[in-house]
Write a protein that holds these residues in place. Structure first.
Motif, PDB file in Angstrom:
ATOM      1  N   GLN A 220     -10.445   8.313   3.347  1.00  0.00           N
ATOM      2  CA  GLN A 220      -9.192   8.706   2.706  1.00  0.00           C
ATOM      3  C   GLN A 220      -8.487   9.818   3.473  1.00  0.00           C
ATOM      4  OE1 GLN A 220     -10.701   9.502  -1.254  1.00  0.00           O
ATOM      5  NE2 GLN A 220     -10.358   7.390  -1.924  1.00  0.00           N
ATOM      6  N   LYS A 221      -9.254  10.681   4.099  1.00  0.00           N
ATOM      7  CA  LYS A 221      -8.680  11.747   4.919  1.00  0.00           C
ATOM      8  C   LYS A 221      -7.789  11.177   6.014  1.00  0.00           C
ATOM      9  CE  LYS A 221     -10.104  15.464   8.096  1.00  0.00           C
ATOM     10  NZ  LYS A 221     -11.269  16.198   8.648  1.00  0.00           N
ATOM     11  N   TYR A 222      -8.160  10.016   6.539  1.00  0.00           N
ATOM     12  CA  TYR A 222      -7.399   9.394   7.623  1.00  0.00           C
ATOM     13  C   TYR A 222      -6.521   8.239   7.150  1.00  0.00           C
ATOM     14  CZ  TYR A 222      -9.930  12.433  10.690  1.00  0.00           C
ATOM     15  OH  TYR A 222     -10.431  13.563  11.304  1.00  0.00           O
ATOM     16  N   GLY A 223      -6.289   8.145   5.845  1.00  0.00           N
ATOM     17  CA  GLY A 223      -5.280   7.226   5.323  1.00  0.00           C
ATOM     18  C   GLY A 223      -5.716   5.812   5.063  1.00  0.00           C
ATOM     19  N   TYR A 224      -7.026   5.542   5.047  1.00  0.00           N
ATOM     20  CA  TYR A 224      -7.484   4.179   4.783  1.00  0.00           C
ATOM     21  C   TYR A 224      -7.452   3.894   3.287  1.00  0.00           C
ATOM     22  CZ  TYR A 224      -8.788   3.584   9.634  1.00  0.00           C
ATOM     23  OH  TYR A 224      -8.742   3.465  11.003  1.00  0.00           O
ATOM     24  N   LYS A 225      -6.634   2.920   2.908  1.00  0.00           N
ATOM     25  CA  LYS A 225      -6.490   2.566   1.499  1.00  0.00           C
ATOM     26  C   LYS A 225      -5.780   1.222   1.413  1.00  0.00           C
ATOM     27  CE  LYS A 225      -2.115   5.091   1.217  1.00  0.00           C
ATOM     28  NZ  LYS A 225      -1.363   6.170   0.529  1.00  0.00           N
ATOM     29  N   GLY A 226      -5.825   0.624   0.246  1.00  0.00           N
ATOM     30  CA  GLY A 226      -5.090  -0.612   0.015  1.00  0.00           C
ATOM     31  C   GLY A 226      -5.960  -1.840  -0.022  1.00  0.00           C
ATOM     32  N   GLU A 227      -5.623  -2.747  -0.916  1.00  0.00           N
ATOM     33  CA  GLU A 227      -6.342  -4.007  -1.040  1.00  0.00           C
ATOM     34  C   GLU A 227      -6.148  -4.870   0.197  1.00  0.00           C
ATOM     35  OE1 GLU A 227      -4.966  -5.819  -4.614  1.00  0.00           O
ATOM     36  OE2 GLU A 227      -5.948  -4.359  -5.930  1.00  0.00           O
ATOM     37  N   TRP A 233      -3.231  -1.884   4.000  1.00  0.00           N
ATOM     38  CA  TRP A 233      -4.371  -2.456   4.733  1.00  0.00           C
ATOM     39  C   TRP A 233      -3.936  -2.974   6.090  1.00  0.00           C
ATOM     40  CZ3 TRP A 233      -5.900  -7.041   6.958  1.00  0.00           C
ATOM     41  CH2 TRP A 233      -7.264  -7.169   7.261  1.00  0.00           C
ATOM     42  N   LEU A 234      -2.794  -3.625   6.168  1.00  0.00           N
ATOM     43  CA  LEU A 234      -2.330  -4.176   7.438  1.00  0.00           C
ATOM     44  C   LEU A 234      -2.005  -3.082   8.452  1.00  0.00           C
ATOM     45  CD1 LEU A 234      -0.089  -7.084   6.107  1.00  0.00           C
ATOM     46  CD2 LEU A 234      -2.202  -7.323   7.421  1.00  0.00           C
ATOM     47  N   SER A 235      -1.606  -1.917   7.967  1.00  0.00           N
ATOM     48  CA  SER A 235      -1.309  -0.821   8.892  1.00  0.00           C
ATOM     49  C   SER A 235      -2.581  -0.143   9.380  1.00  0.00           C
ATOM     50  CB  SER A 235      -0.382   0.203   8.236  1.00  0.00           C
ATOM     51  OG  SER A 235      -1.022   0.858   7.157  1.00  0.00           O
ATOM     52  N   GLN A 236      -3.630  -0.126   8.537  1.00  0.00           N
ATOM     53  CA  GLN A 236      -4.930   0.434   8.919  1.00  0.00           C
ATOM     54  C   GLN A 236      -6.026  -0.453   8.328  1.00  0.00           C
ATOM     55  OE1 GLN A 236      -3.424   5.073   8.517  1.00  0.00           O
ATOM     56  NE2 GLN A 236      -5.615   4.656   8.374  1.00  0.00           N
ATOM     57  N   THR A 255     -12.236   3.601  -4.154  1.00  0.00           N
ATOM     58  CA  THR A 255     -11.263   3.043  -3.221  1.00  0.00           C
ATOM     59  C   THR A 255     -11.036   1.566  -3.509  1.00  0.00           C
ATOM     60  OG1 THR A 255     -10.757   2.643  -0.879  1.00  0.00           O
ATOM     61  CG2 THR A 255     -13.068   2.505  -1.534  1.00  0.00           C
ATOM     62  N   ASP A 256      -9.818   1.097  -3.210  1.00  0.00           N
ATOM     63  CA  ASP A 256      -9.526  -0.334  -3.356  1.00  0.00           C
ATOM     64  C   ASP A 256      -9.598  -1.053  -2.016  1.00  0.00           C
ATOM     65  OD1 ASP A 256      -7.275   0.795  -2.238  1.00  0.00           O
ATOM     66  OD2 ASP A 256      -5.839  -0.089  -3.636  1.00  0.00           O
ATOM     67  N   SER A 257     -10.056  -0.375  -0.965  1.00  0.00           N
ATOM     68  CA  SER A 257     -10.247  -1.036   0.324  1.00  0.00           C
ATOM     69  C   SER A 257     -11.254  -2.171   0.179  1.00  0.00           C
ATOM     70  CB  SER A 257     -10.747  -0.036   1.367  1.00  0.00           C
ATOM     71  OG  SER A 257      -9.763   0.932   1.676  1.00  0.00           O
ATOM     72  N   PRO A 258     -11.066  -3.281   0.906  1.00  0.00           N
ATOM     73  CA  PRO A 258     -11.957  -4.441   0.762  1.00  0.00           C
ATOM     74  C   PRO A 258     -13.375  -4.160   1.233  1.00  0.00           C
ATOM     75  CG  PRO A 258     -10.445  -4.760   2.585  1.00  0.00           C
ATOM     76  CD  PRO A 258      -9.983  -3.542   1.868  1.00  0.00           C
ATOM     77  N   LYS A 259     -14.332  -4.804   0.563  1.00  0.00           N
ATOM     78  CA  LYS A 259     -15.749  -4.573   0.839  1.00  0.00           C
ATOM     79  C   LYS A 259     -16.467  -5.893   1.116  1.00  0.00           C
ATOM     80  CE  LYS A 259     -14.841  -1.057  -2.473  1.00  0.00           C
ATOM     81  NZ  LYS A 259     -13.487  -1.622  -2.651  1.00  0.00           N
TER      82      LYS A 259
END
Length: 389
Positions: A220-227, A233-236, A255-259
């Motif tokens: 999260q510190k480096y901006g990773y987020k999004g489904e 997600w497409l940007s990072q 987080t909602d980042s994919p797993k």
């Protein structure tokens, strides 16, 4: 395939970009001498000016970087993988004694570092229980980050190039992220929450948080987020992976980042709840776990079991996962003859073709990023259309 298409693809191949590797070595040695981190932090280029990640074909996942050529999980291996066309650079995240997150596969340092030659650490050898077995060695959890940074990484397999042994340090999670964010195009990261049961047992943070919390805080510190496939997600791009389903469920609340749920051999239970292979690959469990993950990462021999180095009939694992809207990213694809089943006649391209076009997987963990990239480029529709002009 027409000769012109093969020639153009070959000339564009990053396998010929040796000057970049020499620059990496020089930069590494300079940074070691002056005592600075290998990679500047923080680091991020303008996303709008970079080529987006491809999403139209199976993902090329650089397993521990381009570790078929260079020592695994080093900055050099990751930068080489990016040169060679990786969609994602994959890593394992562990924690040091003082709570720093680093990129390293094993919980012990013995196999791929020069720790045994550091006499000042001779008294650090310990025996710990790791996933149900007593293991003796020099464990990361008994070293501070400063001490870890004095070590150098070696090639894991003796039949691979040994000339880079001792040249590269272990990098931190943040340094790894910076490499991806500084790539000339958008490159995803694929970090694993490695051995969370062991790490949480032996490493304690002053704020009372656990390994998984620190892992997500760094992202999260480096901006990773999004489904998955969202604008963020497409940007990072990112996939978070683990063999421990409880860790994946826990971080789903953060987080909602994919797993991706990693699956080991058929006789290996899960790290955290001792669940069997048959249990975690059942329809009922896939229905449950898909609330938290977007896919599975099985060992490829569980998808198509071999017998005497010949492939047998494929299981229904991929079809079952797809029926539950789960992606399938098997591991690990390696070029050397001892890893290629006889069916592929010592040709890694034949293996890629089989898994992508017959089995129908969605991503591949490979030690040889350049080989997979070349195969996908040479067999792409764009190349075929261009040859017809």
């Amino acid at each position: 395939m027409p000769r012109r298409c093969w020639k153009e693809a070959l000339m564009a191949s990053p396998l010929f970009c040796t000057l970049g590797l020499l620059a990496i070595i020089v930069i590494t040695l300079v940074n070691v001498c002056v005592g600075r981190p290998f990679y500047p932090l923080p680091s991020k280029q303008d996303v709008e000016k970079r080529q987006p990640i491809q999403t139209f074909r199976p993902y090329n996942i650089a397993h521990r970087g381009s570790n078929g050529e260079l020592p695994e999980e080093t900055a050099a291996a990751y930068m080489r993988a990016i040169e060679e066309g990786a969609d994602f650079i994959e890593t394992d995240i562990l924690a040091t004694k003082d709570g720093a997150l680093i990129c390293f596969h094993d919980v012990y340092l013995d196999d791929v570092t020069n720790v045994i030659h550091h006499k000042e650490f001779a008294d650090r050898k310990r025996t710990y229980e790791v996933q149900g077995s007593n293991t003796t060695g020099f464990f990361i959890v008994d070293f501070t980050l400063e001490e870890i940074k004095t070590l150098r990484v070696n090639q894991r397999y003796k039949f691979r190039d040994q000339s880079y042994n001792g040249k590269f340090p272990i990098i931190t999670f943040e340094e790894y992220i910076a490499i991806a964010l500084d790539a000339p195009r958008i490159v995803g990261i694929y970090p694993e929450i490695k051995n969370p049961v062991f790490i949480n047992e032996h490493v304690k943070w002053a704020d009372g948080k656990r390994f998984e919390d620190k892992f997500i805080e760094t992202l999260q510190k480096y901006g990773y987020k999004g489904e998955y496939m969202s604008k963020g997600w497409l940007s990072q791009p990112i996939f978070i992976q683990s063999f421990a389903p409880t860790s994946l469920i826990y971080v789903s609340n953060l987080t909602d980042s994919p797993k991706i749920f990693l699956i080991d051999d058929v006789n290996v239970p899960t790290q955290d709840r001792d669940q069997s292979y048959s249990e975690i690959t059942s329809d009922a469990y896939f229905d449950y776990i898909k609330q938290y993950v977007v896919g599975i990462g099985p060992w490829k021999d569980t998808v198509v079991p071999p017998m005497e180095n010949h492939l047998t009939t494929a299981t229904d694992l991929v079809a079952k996962a797809h029926a539950h809207d789960l992606q399938v990213h098997p591991y690990t694809y390696r070029n050397e003859f001892m890893f290629l089943h006889f069916n592929f006649h010592q040709d890694p391209f034949a293996e890629y073709d089989y898994w992508i076009n017959k089995i129908g997987i969605d991503g591949l963990f490979t030690d040889f990023t350049g080989s997979l990239h070349n195969f996908q480029e040479w067999t792409s529709h764009s190349c075929n259309k261009k040859s017809e002009v």
